[in-house]
Design a protein around this motif. Structure first.
Motif, PDB file in Angstrom:
ATOM      1  N   GLU A   1     -24.593 -75.338 -50.608  1.00  0.00           N
ATOM      2  CA  GLU A   1     -24.104 -74.742 -49.613  1.00  0.00           C
ATOM      3  C   GLU A   1     -22.364 -74.371 -49.731  1.00  0.00           C
ATOM      4  O   GLU A   1     -21.688 -75.115 -50.324  1.00  0.00           O
ATOM      5  CB  GLU A   1     -24.733 -75.118 -47.782  1.00  0.00           C
ATOM      6  N   LYS A   2     -21.671 -73.055 -49.556  1.00  0.00           N
ATOM      7  CA  LYS A   2     -20.795 -72.828 -49.439  1.00  0.00           C
ATOM      8  C   LYS A   2     -19.977 -72.574 -48.458  1.00  0.00           C
ATOM      9  O   LYS A   2     -20.398 -72.225 -47.119  1.00  0.00           O
ATOM     10  CB  LYS A   2     -21.091 -71.647 -50.734  1.00  0.00           C
ATOM     11  N   ILE A   3     -18.626 -72.275 -48.218  1.00  0.00           N
ATOM     12  CA  ILE A   3     -17.849 -72.286 -46.889  1.00  0.00           C
ATOM     13  C   ILE A   3     -17.214 -71.321 -47.040  1.00  0.00           C
ATOM     14  O   ILE A   3     -16.483 -70.476 -47.957  1.00  0.00           O
ATOM     15  CB  ILE A   3     -17.495 -73.397 -46.489  1.00  0.00           C
ATOM     16  N   LEU A   4     -17.394 -69.791 -45.939  1.00  0.00           N
ATOM     17  CA  LEU A   4     -16.209 -69.399 -46.189  1.00  0.00           C
ATOM     18  C   LEU A   4     -14.545 -69.456 -45.188  1.00  0.00           C
ATOM     19  O   LEU A   4     -15.526 -69.702 -44.290  1.00  0.00           O
ATOM     20  CB  LEU A   4     -16.963 -67.946 -45.461  1.00  0.00           C
ATOM     21  N   ALA A   5     -13.505 -69.139 -45.902  1.00  0.00           N
ATOM     22  CA  ALA A   5     -12.234 -69.306 -44.610  1.00  0.00           C
ATOM     23  C   ALA A   5     -11.362 -68.511 -44.947  1.00  0.00           C
ATOM     24  O   ALA A   5     -11.317 -68.075 -45.739  1.00  0.00           O
ATOM     25  CB  ALA A   5     -11.856 -71.223 -45.201  1.00  0.00           C
ATOM     26  N   LEU A   6     -11.777 -67.865 -43.509  1.00  0.00           N
ATOM     27  CA  LEU A   6     -10.771 -66.162 -43.388  1.00  0.00           C
ATOM     28  C   LEU A   6      -9.384 -66.441 -42.488  1.00  0.00           C
ATOM     29  O   LEU A   6      -9.673 -67.444 -41.811  1.00  0.00           O
ATOM     30  CB  LEU A   6     -11.435 -65.039 -43.088  1.00  0.00           C
ATOM     31  N   THR A   7      -8.487 -65.590 -43.131  1.00  0.00           N
ATOM     32  CA  THR A   7      -7.012 -66.388 -42.216  1.00  0.00           C
ATOM     33  C   THR A   7      -6.673 -64.672 -42.276  1.00  0.00           C
ATOM     34  O   THR A   7      -7.260 -63.412 -42.925  1.00  0.00           O
ATOM     35  CB  THR A   7      -5.872 -66.603 -43.145  1.00  0.00           C
ATOM     36  N   PHE A   8      -5.547 -64.124 -41.325  1.00  0.00           N
ATOM     37  CA  PHE A   8      -4.731 -62.736 -41.424  1.00  0.00           C
ATOM     38  C   PHE A   8      -3.731 -62.473 -42.218  1.00  0.00           C
ATOM     39  O   PHE A   8      -4.048 -61.776 -42.669  1.00  0.00           O
ATOM     40  CB  PHE A   8      -4.396 -62.503 -40.177  1.00  0.00           C
ATOM     41  N   THR A   9      -3.030 -63.893 -42.687  1.00  0.00           N
ATOM     42  CA  THR A   9      -2.012 -63.647 -43.468  1.00  0.00           C
ATOM     43  C   THR A   9      -2.035 -63.885 -44.976  1.00  0.00           C
ATOM     44  O   THR A   9      -2.992 -65.116 -45.298  1.00  0.00           O
ATOM     45  CB  THR A   9      -1.024 -63.683 -43.197  1.00  0.00           C
ATOM     46  N   LYS A  10      -1.615 -63.376 -45.479  1.00  0.00           N
ATOM     47  CA  LYS A  10      -1.873 -63.981 -47.796  1.00  0.00           C
ATOM     48  C   LYS A  10      -1.215 -65.758 -47.767  1.00  0.00           C
ATOM     49  O   LYS A  10      -1.223 -65.979 -48.417  1.00  0.00           O
ATOM     50  CB  LYS A  10      -0.818 -62.977 -48.445  1.00  0.00           C
TER      51      LYS A  10
ATOM     52  N   MET B   1     -13.772 -76.749 -54.720  1.00  0.00           N
ATOM     53  CA  MET B   1     -13.294 -75.899 -54.561  1.00  0.00           C
ATOM     54  C   MET B   1     -13.930 -74.915 -54.880  1.00  0.00           C
ATOM     55  O   MET B   1     -13.868 -73.269 -54.444  1.00  0.00           O
ATOM     56  CB  MET B   1     -11.554 -75.620 -55.216  1.00  0.00           C
ATOM     57  N   ASP B   2     -14.886 -74.966 -56.006  1.00  0.00           N
ATOM     58  CA  ASP B   2     -15.743 -73.654 -56.337  1.00  0.00           C
ATOM     59  C   ASP B   2     -16.490 -73.455 -55.437  1.00  0.00           C
ATOM     60  O   ASP B   2     -17.901 -72.158 -54.983  1.00  0.00           O
ATOM     61  CB  ASP B   2     -16.731 -73.747 -58.116  1.00  0.00           C
ATOM     62  N   ARG B   3     -16.651 -74.263 -54.073  1.00  0.00           N
ATOM     63  CA  ARG B   3     -17.935 -74.396 -52.882  1.00  0.00           C
ATOM     64  C   ARG B   3     -17.255 -72.982 -51.670  1.00  0.00           C
ATOM     65  O   ARG B   3     -17.696 -73.195 -50.577  1.00  0.00           O
ATOM     66  CB  ARG B   3     -18.086 -74.983 -52.461  1.00  0.00           C
ATOM     67  N   VAL B   4     -15.707 -72.647 -51.517  1.00  0.00           N
ATOM     68  CA  VAL B   4     -15.248 -72.273 -50.888  1.00  0.00           C
ATOM     69  C   VAL B   4     -15.244 -70.777 -51.445  1.00  0.00           C
ATOM     70  O   VAL B   4     -14.300 -71.187 -52.872  1.00  0.00           O
ATOM     71  CB  VAL B   4     -14.119 -72.748 -50.668  1.00  0.00           C
ATOM     72  N   THR B   5     -14.730 -69.845 -50.325  1.00  0.00           N
ATOM     73  CA  THR B   5     -14.402 -68.932 -50.542  1.00  0.00           C
ATOM     74  C   THR B   5     -13.330 -68.593 -49.631  1.00  0.00           C
ATOM     75  O   THR B   5     -13.563 -68.765 -48.166  1.00  0.00           O
ATOM     76  CB  THR B   5     -15.535 -67.955 -50.236  1.00  0.00           C
ATOM     77  N   LEU B   6     -12.008 -68.347 -49.839  1.00  0.00           N
ATOM     78  CA  LEU B   6     -10.402 -68.525 -49.253  1.00  0.00           C
ATOM     79  C   LEU B   6      -9.957 -67.448 -49.251  1.00  0.00           C
ATOM     80  O   LEU B   6      -9.194 -67.099 -50.117  1.00  0.00           O
ATOM     81  CB  LEU B   6     -10.013 -69.620 -49.366  1.00  0.00           C
ATOM     82  N   GLY B   7      -9.657 -66.877 -47.762  1.00  0.00           N
ATOM     83  CA  GLY B   7      -8.924 -65.172 -48.325  1.00  0.00           C
ATOM     84  C   GLY B   7      -8.346 -64.989 -47.173  1.00  0.00           C
ATOM     85  O   GLY B   7      -9.146 -64.931 -45.993  1.00  0.00           O
ATOM     86  N   THR B   8      -7.458 -64.080 -47.114  1.00  0.00           N
ATOM     87  CA  THR B   8      -7.622 -63.154 -46.204  1.00  0.00           C
ATOM     88  C   THR B   8      -9.100 -62.309 -45.250  1.00  0.00           C
ATOM     89  O   THR B   8      -9.635 -61.954 -46.755  1.00  0.00           O
ATOM     90  CB  THR B   8      -6.522 -61.966 -46.706  1.00  0.00           C
ATOM     91  N   PHE B   9      -9.038 -61.574 -44.571  1.00  0.00           N
ATOM     92  CA  PHE B   9     -10.373 -60.673 -44.099  1.00  0.00           C
ATOM     93  C   PHE B   9      -9.921 -59.537 -45.135  1.00  0.00           C
ATOM     94  O   PHE B   9     -11.286 -59.159 -45.602  1.00  0.00           O
ATOM     95  CB  PHE B   9      -9.617 -60.211 -42.936  1.00  0.00           C
ATOM     96  N   HIS B  10      -9.408 -58.692 -45.566  1.00  0.00           N
ATOM     97  CA  HIS B  10      -8.886 -57.692 -46.207  1.00  0.00           C
ATOM     98  C   HIS B  10      -9.630 -58.468 -47.599  1.00  0.00           C
ATOM     99  O   HIS B  10     -10.575 -57.183 -48.303  1.00  0.00           O
ATOM    100  CB  HIS B  10      -7.702 -56.982 -46.875  1.00  0.00           C
ATOM    101  N   SER B  11      -8.513 -59.422 -48.658  1.00  0.00           N
ATOM    102  CA  SER B  11      -9.614 -59.566 -49.798  1.00  0.00           C
ATOM    103  C   SER B  11     -10.198 -59.954 -50.197  1.00  0.00           C
ATOM    104  O   SER B  11     -11.590 -59.400 -50.895  1.00  0.00           O
ATOM    105  CB  SER B  11      -8.367 -60.426 -50.709  1.00  0.00           C
TER     106      SER B  11
END
Length: 242
Positions: free
Chosen positions: A24-33, A89-99
């Protein structure tokens, strides 16, 4: 600021990495870079420094579970008997909504040309311009910045022979190109939503019920935006851009 929001989120991600199955992987989204980079740095630091120790309260009762490693965490004991840091960290996708959304679109790049909004743009063009697959969108698309948007807008205004200045008043009352560009962006986004087919049996959303989005602009600005929108979108497709 300083309330500990980022710390809570990063600690929660580390906890989930330890508790959830490894597939299982994790998606983490932010508003800013900036926020995304800060979370990434803290998360990497925690994952590199944290060492998971056996729980003495459950060690005797759950030997079978620990041996099977069913919790999905990185195996704590090497063959040598040493304990190594938690990784993942290979199980985490982390970035802004746009990216992150842009990354998802690139994954399905071969299907982008069949999006209802893209098909609509092609259908509005004369057959001489739409033939040959020139106007398309694929996974190699570029995202135009504000400067490029303004250049395309001014090109469209010139081709449509539209003058933003009012000949009957001073230049202080001239329409600003940025104002027209903002209205075009709103119309584009609304058009994309309107052309997405509703699932069978689903109730219509407010966006689907409103044929015209709420735009705080003068009638003249709206007229100009509607007039040049097809040409503006055509020029974006010619560059394989959004």
């Amino acid at each position: 600021p300083g309330a500990g929001k980022t710390r809570v989120l990063t600690c929660r991600i580390v906890q989930l990495l330890h508790q959830q199955p490894q597939h299982e992987k994790i998606l983490a989204l932010t508003f800013t870079k900036r926020a995304a980079e800060e979370m990434k740095t803290r998360l990497q630091s925690q994952l590199q420094s944290l060492i998971l120790l056996p729980n003495p309260d459950t060690n005797n009762n759950n030997n079978d579970n620990n041996n099977n490693d069913n919790d999905g965490s990185i195996r704590q004991e090497e063959e040598s008997g040493t304990v190594r840091p938690l990784s993942g960290m290979d199980r985490v996708t982390l970035g802004t909504f746009h990216s992150v959304c842009a990354k998802m679109l690139r994954w399905y790049g071969s299907e982008l040309s069949e999006l209802p909004s893209i098909v609509h743009v092609r259908n509005e063009l004369p057959s001489s311009k739409s033939m040959g697959g020139v106007l398309t969108l694929d996974g190699q698309f570029s995202i135009v910045d504000q400067a490029e948007q303004m250049r395309i807008l001014k090109q469209c205004l010139a081709e449509c022979e539209i003058d933003l200045t009012d000949s009957n008043s001073s230049n202080n009352n001239a329409i600003k190109p940025a104002t027209v560009l903002n209205v075009i962006s709103t119309l584009k986004a609304h058009d994309v939503v309107m052309r997405v087919p509703m699932p069978t049996g689903a109730s219509s959303s407010p966006d689907h019920n409103n044929k015209e989005p709420e735009i705080k602009a003068s009638r003249r600005v709206k007229q100009i935006a509607h007039q040049i929108l097809p040409l503006y979108r055509q020029k974006l497709l010619e560059q394989n851009a959004v």
